[in-house]
Design a protein around this motif. Structure first.
Motif, PDB file in Angstrom:
ATOM      1  N   ASP A   6     -10.407   8.227  -4.187  1.00 19.67           N
ATOM      2  CA  ASP A   6     -10.157   7.020  -4.975  1.00 19.67           C
ATOM      3  C   ASP A   6      -9.303   7.326  -6.211  1.00 19.67           C
ATOM      4  OD1 ASP A   6     -11.568   5.471  -3.202  1.00 19.67           O
ATOM      5  OD2 ASP A   6     -13.377   5.336  -4.429  1.00 19.67           O
ATOM      6  N   LEU A   7      -9.481   8.507  -6.780  1.00 16.33           N
ATOM      7  CA  LEU A   7      -8.739   8.890  -7.984  1.00 16.33           C
ATOM      8  C   LEU A   7      -7.340   9.409  -7.678  1.00 16.33           C
ATOM      9  CD1 LEU A   7     -11.456  10.782 -10.049  1.00 16.33           C
ATOM     10  CD2 LEU A   7     -10.442   8.569 -10.566  1.00 16.33           C
ATOM     11  N   LEU A   8      -7.124   9.917  -6.475  1.00 12.46           N
ATOM     12  CA  LEU A   8      -5.861  10.568  -6.136  1.00 12.46           C
ATOM     13  C   LEU A   8      -4.625   9.697  -6.364  1.00 12.46           C
ATOM     14  CD1 LEU A   8      -4.809  13.272  -5.178  1.00 12.46           C
ATOM     15  CD2 LEU A   8      -4.951  12.418  -2.841  1.00 12.46           C
ATOM     16  N   PRO A   9      -4.599   8.425  -5.913  1.00 10.98           N
ATOM     17  CA  PRO A   9      -3.400   7.610  -6.178  1.00 10.98           C
ATOM     18  C   PRO A   9      -3.105   7.458  -7.671  1.00 10.98           C
ATOM     19  CG  PRO A   9      -4.768   6.541  -4.532  1.00 10.98           C
ATOM     20  CD  PRO A   9      -5.552   7.697  -5.073  1.00 10.98           C
ATOM     21  N   SER A  10      -4.128   7.255  -8.469  1.00 18.41           N
ATOM     22  CA  SER A  10      -3.929   7.084  -9.912  1.00 18.41           C
ATOM     23  C   SER A  10      -3.426   8.365 -10.562  1.00 18.41           C
ATOM     24  CB  SER A  10      -5.234   6.658 -10.575  1.00 18.41           C
ATOM     25  OG  SER A  10      -5.664   5.438 -10.053  1.00 18.41           O
ATOM     26  N   ILE A  11      -3.958   9.492 -10.141  1.00 14.82           N
ATOM     27  CA  ILE A  11      -3.526  10.773 -10.698  1.00 14.82           C
ATOM     28  C   ILE A  11      -2.070  11.041 -10.327  1.00 14.82           C
ATOM     29  CG2 ILE A  11      -3.857  13.280 -10.560  1.00 14.82           C
ATOM     30  CD1 ILE A  11      -6.896  12.657 -10.273  1.00 14.82           C
ATOM     31  N   LEU A  12      -1.713  10.787  -9.058  1.00 16.05           N
ATOM     32  CA  LEU A  12      -0.337  11.021  -8.617  1.00 16.05           C
ATOM     33  C   LEU A  12       0.656  10.116  -9.338  1.00 16.05           C
ATOM     34  CD1 LEU A  12      -0.860  11.503  -4.777  1.00 16.05           C
ATOM     35  CD2 LEU A  12      -0.237  13.252  -6.451  1.00 16.05           C
ATOM     36  N   ILE A 108      -2.004   0.666  -3.475  1.00 16.67           N
ATOM     37  CA  ILE A 108      -3.382   1.137  -3.284  1.00 16.67           C
ATOM     38  C   ILE A 108      -4.178   0.966  -4.571  1.00 16.67           C
ATOM     39  CG2 ILE A 108      -4.798   3.199  -2.887  1.00 16.67           C
ATOM     40  CD1 ILE A 108      -2.562   4.120  -0.919  1.00 16.67           C
ATOM     41  N   ILE A 109      -3.571   1.323  -5.691  1.00 20.46           N
ATOM     42  CA  ILE A 109      -4.256   1.165  -6.985  1.00 20.46           C
ATOM     43  C   ILE A 109      -4.516  -0.314  -7.262  1.00 20.46           C
ATOM     44  CG2 ILE A 109      -4.075   1.519  -9.474  1.00 20.46           C
ATOM     45  CD1 ILE A 109      -2.249   3.962  -8.769  1.00 20.46           C
ATOM     46  N   ALA A 110      -3.558  -1.162  -6.974  1.00 21.59           N
ATOM     47  CA  ALA A 110      -3.744  -2.604  -7.180  1.00 21.59           C
ATOM     48  C   ALA A 110      -4.903  -3.108  -6.333  1.00 21.59           C
ATOM     49  CB  ALA A 110      -2.464  -3.359  -6.837  1.00 21.59           C
ATOM     50  N   TYR A 111      -5.002  -2.619  -5.114  1.00 25.81           N
ATOM     51  CA  TYR A 111      -6.121  -3.022  -4.247  1.00 25.81           C
ATOM     52  C   TYR A 111      -7.441  -2.520  -4.828  1.00 25.81           C
ATOM     53  CZ  TYR A 111      -9.191  -3.539  -0.271  1.00 25.81           C
ATOM     54  OH  TYR A 111     -10.242  -3.886   0.534  1.00 25.81           O
ATOM     55  N   GLN A 112      -7.455  -1.301  -5.316  1.00 26.28           N
ATOM     56  CA  GLN A 112      -8.677  -0.752  -5.909  1.00 26.28           C
ATOM     57  C   GLN A 112      -9.095  -1.528  -7.164  1.00 26.28           C
ATOM     58  OE1 GLN A 112      -7.414   3.287  -6.594  1.00 26.28           O
ATOM     59  NE2 GLN A 112      -8.249   4.013  -4.645  1.00 26.28           N
ATOM     60  N   GLU A 113      -8.130  -2.059  -7.882  1.00 29.23           N
ATOM     61  CA  GLU A 113      -8.384  -2.798  -9.126  1.00 29.23           C
ATOM     62  C   GLU A 113      -8.314  -4.306  -8.932  1.00 29.23           C
ATOM     63  OE1 GLU A 113      -9.181  -1.308 -12.080  1.00 29.23           O
ATOM     64  OE2 GLU A 113      -9.147   0.614 -11.019  1.00 29.23           O
ATOM     65  N   ARG A 114      -8.433  -4.773  -7.700  1.00 32.47           N
ATOM     66  CA  ARG A 114      -8.222  -6.190  -7.383  1.00 32.47           C
ATOM     67  C   ARG A 114      -9.123  -7.137  -8.166  1.00 32.47           C
ATOM     68  NH1 ARG A 114     -10.667  -3.611  -3.299  1.00 32.47           N
ATOM     69  NH2 ARG A 114     -12.634  -4.386  -2.512  1.00 32.47           N
ATOM     70  N   ASP A 115     -10.311  -6.707  -8.505  1.00 28.39           N
ATOM     71  CA  ASP A 115     -11.200  -7.581  -9.281  1.00 28.39           C
ATOM     72  C   ASP A 115     -10.619  -7.889 -10.659  1.00 28.39           C
ATOM     73  OD1 ASP A 115     -13.010  -7.672  -7.207  1.00 28.39           O
ATOM     74  OD2 ASP A 115     -14.286  -6.071  -8.023  1.00 28.39           O
TER      75      ASP A 115
END
Length: 121
Positions: A6-12, A108-115
């Motif tokens: 879950d953290l990998l996209p944000s870190i990259l 992917i990050i946008a989907y993870q933060e969709r709320d």
């Protein structure tokens, strides 16, 4: 393991933008050769001061996206820049490079933060 994925996209994305922004000001490495139209476009961005603003926003957004509570704000800053990088590669360079990965990771990050983005829809 799931937390790491879950953290990998944000870190990259954060690391890419932080490195890109900081390297602009500190001149790490060399810029790859570009077609003539791309060079003209980059010179225009440089001479107008627009590139400095974009690079400062990249540094701010890249730093914000690394903090979970600020990730949505960081993505809000970086998403238009990611799309512009994609369009630059398509229109001036004539192909896709790292920009497609950048846009996919941002999605992917946008989907993870969709709320956090629901209020905007």
């Amino acid at each position: 393991m799931k937390k790491v994925l879950d953290l990998l996209p944000s870190i990259l994305v954060g690391a890419l933008f932080l490195f890109g922004g900081i390297s602009y000001f500190l001149h790490f490495g060399e810029t790859p050769p570009l077609p003539a139209d791309a060079v003209s476009y980059m010179k225009l961005l440089e001479s107008s001061g627009t590139m400095k603003v974009v690079k400062v926003l990249e540094i701010i957004g890249g730093a914000l996206i690394l903090f979970p509570s600020m990730r949505a704000l960081g993505l809000t800053i970086l998403a238009p820049i990611s799309v512009n990088i994609l369009l630059f590669e398509l229109c001036f360079v004539g192909g896709l490079g790292a920009s497609i990965a950048l846009v996919v990771l941002s999605a992917i990050i946008a989907y993870q933060e969709r709320d956090k983005f629901k209020a905007l829809l």
